[in-house]
Design an enzyme around this catalytic site. Structure first.
Site, short mmCIF file in Angstrom:
data_model
loop_
_atom_site.label_atom_id
_atom_site.label_comp_id
_atom_site.label_asym_id
_atom_site.label_seq_id
_atom_site.Cartn_x
_atom_site.Cartn_y
_atom_site.Cartn_z
N LEU A 170 0.88 -1.23 0.11
CA LEU A 170 0.04 0.10 0.11
C LEU A 170 0.82 1.28 0.05
O LEU A 170 1.86 1.25 0.56
CB LEU A 170 -0.81 0.05 1.34
CG LEU A 170 -2.09 -1.15 1.59
CD1 LEU A 170 -2.67 -0.99 2.80
CD2 LEU A 170 -2.98 -0.98 0.21
N ASP A 171 0.59 2.38 -0.70
CA ASP A 171 1.20 3.52 -0.75
C ASP A 171 1.27 3.97 0.99
O ASP A 171 0.46 3.63 1.78
CB ASP A 171 0.39 4.73 -1.36
CG ASP A 171 0.64 4.43 -3.01
OD1 ASP A 171 1.21 3.64 -3.41
OD2 ASP A 171 -0.36 4.98 -3.57
N MET A 172 2.50 4.65 1.00
CA MET A 172 2.61 5.23 2.50
C MET A 172 1.50 5.88 3.02
O MET A 172 1.14 5.66 4.28
CB MET A 172 3.82 6.14 2.61
CG MET A 172 4.11 6.60 3.90
SD MET A 172 5.78 7.90 3.70
CE MET A 172 4.66 9.36 3.24
#
Length: 219
Positions: free
Chosen positions: A62-64
């Protein structure tokens, strides 16, 4: 754009499920899935898991700034099988996002190829000549006309970087709080990116049991 990595530490790990082969966690926003370049970006979901399980590996990311459900393999066999399921699109992923403005269509399919915008990376952009196929199904959950935003359910059928962000932007409805793509009111309306991985279905790598996890968005 100045960036300072300050990941949340409480809770250290929010474990939804764990056995000898897999762990499922609820990742908070602003914590990396895997380490970035440089010692200051070492802290991540996988490095926290590896304190106790040194052979653990991520099978998707997942993106940060995105929160939500992440499955981690604790054995090599589980890693191979789970990566195969993600690669062959046998998993089901559902996200919830709050976007700027009022979306009029009740739902649909966004089919726009994406490529890295190298001059402004890590941003991505639509490119029909060289972009990779990217497909997102979406459905409206509700519209808040008073605060001028729409909550939408998203089912990515491919897994391109920033796919949901850019696909929604292409419809004219940027995700609230998105520091890469939002500006003005849309950026300021939320203190974080209003994107959450709320649901994940996959098959257990050894028991072959169908596993289904759901976590409501924290925004």
């Amino acid at each position: 754009m100045e960036f300072y990595y300050n990941p949340p530490i409480e809770p250290w790990l929010n474990i939804l499920y764990q056995d000898e082969e897999i762990m499922v966690v609820d990742k908070p926003a602003e914590l990396l899935s895997v380490p970035g370049k440089g010692a200051e970006l070492h802290d991540s979901i996988i490095t926290r898991v590896q304190w106790e399980f040194p052979t653990a590996e991520t099978v998707h990311r997942l993106d940060m700034s995105t929160s939500g459900i992440l499955v981690i393999a604790l054995t090599k066999a589980a890693e191979r099988e789970l990566k195969r399921q993600f690669r062959e699109r046998e998993t089901y992923k559902r996200y919830i996002a709050d976007v700027f403005g009022i979306m009029e269509e009740e739902g649909g399919i966004i089919h726009l190829p994406l490529i890295c915008d190298w001059e402004r990376r890590p941003r991505q952009m639509v490119c029909f000549e060289r972009g990779k196929e990217a497909i997102t199904a979406y459905q409206i959950l509700f519209r808040n006309r008073q605060e001028n935003f729409t909550r939408v359910s998203l089912n990515p059928l491919t897994g391109r970087s920033h796919q949901l962000r850019v696909h929604l932007l292409s419809l004219g409805h940027v995700i609230l709080g998105d520091r890469f793509y939002a500006q003005g009111v849309a950026l300021q309306q939320r203190a974080r990116l209003a994107l959450h991985a709320s649901e994940l279905k996959f098959i257990h790598p050894s028991t072959k049991e169908a596993l289904h996890f759901k976590v409501a968005p924290p925004f």
